[in-house]
Write a protein that holds these residues in place. Structure first.
Motif, PDB file in Angstrom:
ATOM      1  N   TYR B  42     -54.552   1.913  25.263  1.00 27.39           N
ATOM      2  CA  TYR B  42     -55.623   1.568  24.321  1.00 27.39           C
ATOM      3  C   TYR B  42     -56.855   1.134  25.100  1.00 27.39           C
ATOM      4  CZ  TYR B  42     -53.098  -2.723  25.456  1.00 27.39           C
ATOM      5  OH  TYR B  42     -52.430  -3.712  26.136  1.00 27.39           O
ATOM      6  N   SER B  43     -57.993   1.220  24.421  1.00 25.70           N
ATOM      7  CA  SER B  43     -59.234   0.643  24.942  1.00 25.70           C
ATOM      8  C   SER B  43     -59.963  -0.036  23.796  1.00 25.70           C
ATOM      9  CB  SER B  43     -60.129   1.726  25.553  1.00 25.70           C
ATOM     10  OG  SER B  43     -59.830   1.920  26.918  1.00 25.70           O
ATOM     11  N   ASP B  78     -55.953   5.407  23.814  1.00 22.46           N
ATOM     12  CA  ASP B  78     -56.432   5.854  25.120  1.00 22.46           C
ATOM     13  C   ASP B  78     -55.292   6.441  25.944  1.00 22.46           C
ATOM     14  OD1 ASP B  78     -57.592   6.280  27.573  1.00 22.46           O
ATOM     15  OD2 ASP B  78     -58.594   4.341  27.680  1.00 22.46           O
ATOM     16  N   ALA B  80     -56.285   8.775  28.156  1.00 24.32           N
ATOM     17  CA  ALA B  80     -57.034   9.226  29.342  1.00 24.32           C
ATOM     18  C   ALA B  80     -56.746   8.323  30.543  1.00 24.32           C
ATOM     19  CB  ALA B  80     -58.532   9.232  29.038  1.00 24.32           C
ATOM     20  N   LEU B 145     -66.953   8.849  25.101  1.00 32.64           N
ATOM     21  CA  LEU B 145     -65.507   8.953  25.285  1.00 32.64           C
ATOM     22  C   LEU B 145     -65.153  10.262  25.986  1.00 32.64           C
ATOM     23  CD1 LEU B 145     -64.178   7.748  21.799  1.00 32.64           C
ATOM     24  CD2 LEU B 145     -64.779   6.400  23.809  1.00 32.64           C
ATOM     25  N   PRO B 146     -64.293  10.198  26.999  1.00 36.34           N
ATOM     26  CA  PRO B 146     -63.785  11.434  27.598  1.00 36.34           C
ATOM     27  C   PRO B 146     -62.692  12.006  26.691  1.00 36.34           C
ATOM     28  CG  PRO B 146     -62.750   9.545  28.645  1.00 36.34           C
ATOM     29  CD  PRO B 146     -63.704   9.001  27.612  1.00 36.34           C
ATOM     30  N   VAL B 149     -59.305  10.165  24.352  1.00 33.04           N
ATOM     31  CA  VAL B 149     -59.585   8.833  23.807  1.00 33.04           C
ATOM     32  C   VAL B 149     -60.019   9.024  22.353  1.00 33.04           C
ATOM     33  CG1 VAL B 149     -60.934   6.710  23.992  1.00 33.04           C
ATOM     34  CG2 VAL B 149     -60.295   7.965  26.064  1.00 33.04           C
TER      35      VAL B 149
END
Lengths: 247, 247
Positions: B42-43, B78, B80, B145-146, B149
């Protein structure tokens, strides 16, 4: 707050039952979690029957948590009940497969975490397990689940009989961002990884030939296994009604 | 425990900032949630920039919660970061698309609920919103965001400026089962529905021409809209890396 900050997963439980009153309070706490438009897309299924416990143990393998926990609670994503309610009320409502999955996963996980925190605040402890993901269909059969119910997490609850140290987490700066996301740089990752790994090694966290966090992940998420597990997960989610057949 | 049992979603916040110390504690509480194999998928992204707040408001529409909340926190799935960590450690690990979705949705929701409960225990209040689901791609762009995510929930946090009554939930017997699942009978559904509906009407819960819970759901989940929203959700999840392209 301290109950949250000092919470650890417990895998060995005392031989002491949990009173019905305490258990009911915990379930009620689960129900107080926020829920999308009041749909309450979850079900809690306690496994009390010894026959069923044995059958489940045979399917998922014996673990200390399952062996010692007085309460086994399947926390399930439940889109079947909301859909039956819509039908009973004769309203023209629908939830698509992916919507079912995402909506009910959120509702269910929020409720599950409330159950965990409420348990802590009553002196109990818990651990989530997902060993049954490899046999979702069989578990669904054992629990008589209709379509659109997914046994997401098996939560073991009881009084703790161990006090493991608090497991490490990334520094908050790694998971927290302001205004824009940033992946940590390679150097940061290696430093943070080494810190976590050293701390886990010192705690005696690893066993069965695993000596580092990297090896632990390598065993849990190896590309070869994950390709098979992804395929199986898709098949089971389709079968249970949480992914479209066209996938 | 009472913080959990008496928690309600708050949509009107006081004009009073949240100290950095308090906010840090809340984030730390989020990080203490159980996480699958320590991956912490997570982010948390706080939106502080006024320019971004205005852009988001234009995309999702103005609401009282967004207008008044001192803290806007996107709680993101997340995958990534774990995948970059695997790569940096040069381990041959993989997470399939659906595995990414399910694993990180659980990790993220558990952390989100810890943030909610920690906020309560510090005198703060909160509400989750998902209005941004219709513009996931745009939000991902704004937050840089990449791939892998997913901005799952937008959590508004602040000191409460209202005290709504506790919203009704189904009787525990409806969501709790022993050994086998049971869908409630039609009569039970109608009784429970009427109870909830009457209570919500009495609380003045409905607005904008909606007069009953059935109408509320009809508006939120109408078959016609949901077909489009399901399609859009699939497209966005694919684009963000949480569903396979073949879907």
């Amino acid at each position: 707050l301290n109950r949250i900050l000092e919470r650890r997963s417990i895998r060995r439980f005392a031989n002491r039952p949990v009173s019905q009153k305490t258990f009911k309070t915990i379930l009620r706490a689960g129900q107080r979690a926020p829920t999308s438009c009041g749909t309450q897309s979850y079900s809690f299924i306690e496994v009390r029957s010894m026959t069923k416990r044995i059958a489940i143990t045979e399917l998922v393998g014996e673990t200390q948590a399952l062996q010692s926990a007085p309460i086994w609670l399947f926390v399930c994503c439940d889109a079947a009940r909301p859909m039956k309610i819509f039908e009973t009320l004769k309203i023209d409502c629908h939830l698509g497969e992916v919507t079912r999955l995402v909506h009910s996963l959120i509702d269910t996980s929020l409720a599950a975490e409330n159950i965990v925190i409420a348990s802590e605040s009553l002196g109990l402890a818990s651990v989530f397990t997902i060993y049954h993901w490899k046999v979702l269909g069989e578990i669904a059969g054992l629990l008589h689940l209709p379509a659109n119910v997914l046994p997401l997490l098996l939560l073991c609850i009881g009084y703790p009989a161990e006090k493991p140290p608090l497991r490490p987490r990334w520094r908050t700066e790694i998971v927290f961002h302001v205004d824009r996301y940033r992946l940590p740089a390679k150097g940061t990752i290696l430093r943070q990884y080494n810190k976590s790994n050293t701390s886990l090694v010192r705690m005696g966290y690893f066993s069965k030939g695993v000596e580092t966090l990297a090896q632990h992940w390598q065993r849990k998420f190896s590309t070869k296994d994950m390709i098979l597990r992804e395929r199986k997960l898709r098949r089971e989610l389709k079968r249970l009604g949480f992914l479209p057949e066209t996938l």
